[in-house]
Write a protein that holds these residues in place. Sequence first.
Motif, short mmCIF file in Angstrom:
data_model
loop_
_atom_site.label_atom_id
_atom_site.label_comp_id
_atom_site.label_asym_id
_atom_site.label_seq_id
_atom_site.Cartn_x
_atom_site.Cartn_y
_atom_site.Cartn_z
N LEU A 170 -48.17 -50.81 51.55
CA LEU A 170 -48.75 -50.88 50.21
C LEU A 170 -47.70 -51.27 49.18
O LEU A 170 -47.96 -52.08 48.28
CB LEU A 170 -49.36 -49.53 49.85
CG LEU A 170 -50.62 -49.12 50.63
CD1 LEU A 170 -51.08 -47.73 50.21
CD2 LEU A 170 -51.73 -50.12 50.43
N ALA A 171 -46.51 -50.69 49.30
CA ALA A 171 -45.44 -51.03 48.35
C ALA A 171 -45.07 -52.50 48.45
O ALA A 171 -44.79 -53.15 47.44
CB ALA A 171 -44.22 -50.15 48.62
N SER A 172 -45.04 -53.03 49.67
CA SER A 172 -44.67 -54.44 49.84
C SER A 172 -45.68 -55.36 49.19
O SER A 172 -45.33 -56.43 48.68
CB SER A 172 -44.53 -54.77 51.33
OG SER A 172 -45.79 -54.75 51.98
N HIS A 173 -46.95 -54.97 49.19
CA HIS A 173 -47.96 -55.78 48.52
C HIS A 173 -47.86 -55.62 47.01
O HIS A 173 -48.09 -56.57 46.25
CB HIS A 173 -49.36 -55.37 48.98
CG HIS A 173 -49.72 -55.84 50.35
ND1 HIS A 173 -49.65 -57.15 50.72
CD2 HIS A 173 -50.15 -55.16 51.44
CE1 HIS A 173 -50.02 -57.27 51.98
NE2 HIS A 173 -50.32 -56.08 52.44
N LEU A 174 -47.53 -54.42 46.56
CA LEU A 174 -47.54 -54.14 45.13
C LEU A 174 -46.32 -54.65 44.39
O LEU A 174 -46.40 -54.99 43.22
CB LEU A 174 -47.67 -52.63 44.89
CG LEU A 174 -49.02 -52.01 45.26
CD1 LEU A 174 -48.94 -50.50 45.18
CD2 LEU A 174 -50.11 -52.53 44.33
N ALA A 175 -45.17 -54.70 45.06
CA ALA A 175 -43.96 -54.94 44.29
C ALA A 175 -42.99 -55.96 44.85
O ALA A 175 -42.36 -56.68 44.10
CB ALA A 175 -43.22 -53.61 44.08
N ALA A 204 -47.48 -46.53 53.63
CA ALA A 204 -47.04 -46.54 52.24
C ALA A 204 -46.10 -47.71 51.97
O ALA A 204 -46.15 -48.33 50.89
CB ALA A 204 -46.35 -45.22 51.91
N LEU A 205 -45.25 -48.03 52.95
CA LEU A 205 -44.34 -49.16 52.79
C LEU A 205 -45.12 -50.48 52.73
O LEU A 205 -44.77 -51.40 51.98
CB LEU A 205 -43.34 -49.19 53.94
CG LEU A 205 -42.24 -50.26 53.87
CD1 LEU A 205 -41.42 -50.11 52.59
CD2 LEU A 205 -41.33 -50.18 55.09
#
Length: 583
Positions: free
Chosen positions: A389-394, A386-387
């Motif tokens: 994915l978050a790093s790519h998204l935001a 999840a981290l």
Amino acid sequence: MTNVNIPASIRGAGRTRIDITRWFQVTIHSVSRSHSLLLFLILALAFLVRISTVRYGLPFSYQEQEQRIVNIALRMGATHDLDPHFVGKGLLWYLLLAEFGVYYVIGRAAGVFGGAFDFAKSYFVDHSPFYLIDRTNQAVLAMLSIWAVYCLGRRFLGERGGLWAAAIGAFTAYHVDASRYAIVDLLNALFGALCLIQLARYDEEGTAPPLAWASIFAALSCSAKLPGGILIAAVLALALMRRRFRHVVAAVLIFGLAVALTTPAVFLSPGTFFAALREELGQRLGAEAAQSHATEIVSAFKSLLLTGLTLPGLFLLLAGLRHPLGSRAFKWLGLVLPSVVYLLRMGHHLGPNYFLVLWPAITLILAAGVAHISKWRPGGGEALGALVLASHLAFLPGSEVLPVISNTRNYLKPVPAHQTIEWIKANVPRGARIAVMSPGTWKGRLFPMPEELRARIERFKNIPNPLGIDYNIGNEQMYEWISKIVETDTAVPAYRFLNLDVETRAEQASERRRESFIFIEQILPFEAWSDVERLEADYFLFIDGMDRSDGRLVAVSKRLQAMPLASAYPPFYLYRLTPRNDP
């Protein structure tokens, strides 16, 4: 229900020899409703992220490569010549040619186009429908590649692993960016995933059918863009490891035939094709080019790490290599890495897009990392995933391509180059003399006057070096169409351009790839125009940030700042040159 049978040799039995050909046997009996819903949400969100910017910059393109690809596809249709006159790329052109052909037939039937001239004029006056076709096409190709990665992950890691592979692959920053406009590298990602699926089958079964399919997908990847051919190295290596020498010969033959069949230039003009290929390889791999070899390779891998993985992704990758499947995928990846280094050297600009052919293997290792961490610490793998994915998204932006949300926000901003074009069209009279830096930026948006177009058509008959001329600036037929449009429609924005280069004459002479562009567009070297006051022009279109390390444009910029500023959309500045006071 999903049954995953893991042999005792993997669960742990002292020093038991591991049979890598039977690590996982996955049987998918059914897919749960929640699983289907999550997969749909991943694909829907991935498509939304990509399609959200489909109208960015219209009616123009914000990517010069997109302009080139669309131009060549249309040129092949207009001239009935399937030879793109360019080596190293091509499959996407034929796909777009077919789609543009369907668009023409529908438009002709609906009465939108009276004939080929109306079709050509609609493109040069307003590119929007054509770019919408190619960008939608890219989004669909992206979805297919994500689906292929999902199938690969589900095959070895079960339903949950397939979902993680789809999610991580869907929001990899450089994959998202390549999905937004016509770029050939995305086909490398799709065919790379399909080839990897067949490689997995061949690694397990050792039979001829998956070997043949893997060779075909490697060939399609090569036809899309030359570095995609690295996949055949893995196919051959696996066949050699099994001592299947007949399979090696078969793979080479299938690969070669498939490349030839998907590259019509091989048959249409074999002499020209192979001569261009030799010259291309000579320039890309010559002694002069090899001087910066090590620096560029290190820079390219650094770019991959920063834009494709981010810091949490790097930790997840290391964990994935500890997983049996991750080790297996890394073996496939390792088989092609020497070829990656070699073929990457053929790229004159080493960015993360060159690594899209490796995107499926990297994504599979990351999904295996989630499974490996969760095995020892329940929930830990999901948390790190999840981290990632978050790093790519935001957040945690890379050095060249921003993560997905920041990247998308960037595409929703106004385009300074396009704002400058619209201001010129609205305020500068047709026929005005404009000195332009980087003339390629304005190609297909602001046109030369008819007399200059006719002069260019004549110069096409004496091109010193035809290598890449179609891909980079067009061809004689394209300029004939533009000339007819400019001559018959006085509303089309046309000006007397003075094309300027930031390179000196000696620097121009050292770049053989550009000699035809310089000749066709009559681009003046730096020392011929550095004295701005002597330019035969009414306006000077200056692009800030193009300066060389030696600061050669600093003095030019200072002189321009003393002149009237007509418009400014940083980094683009249009100056009104002081009228010449000739005696």
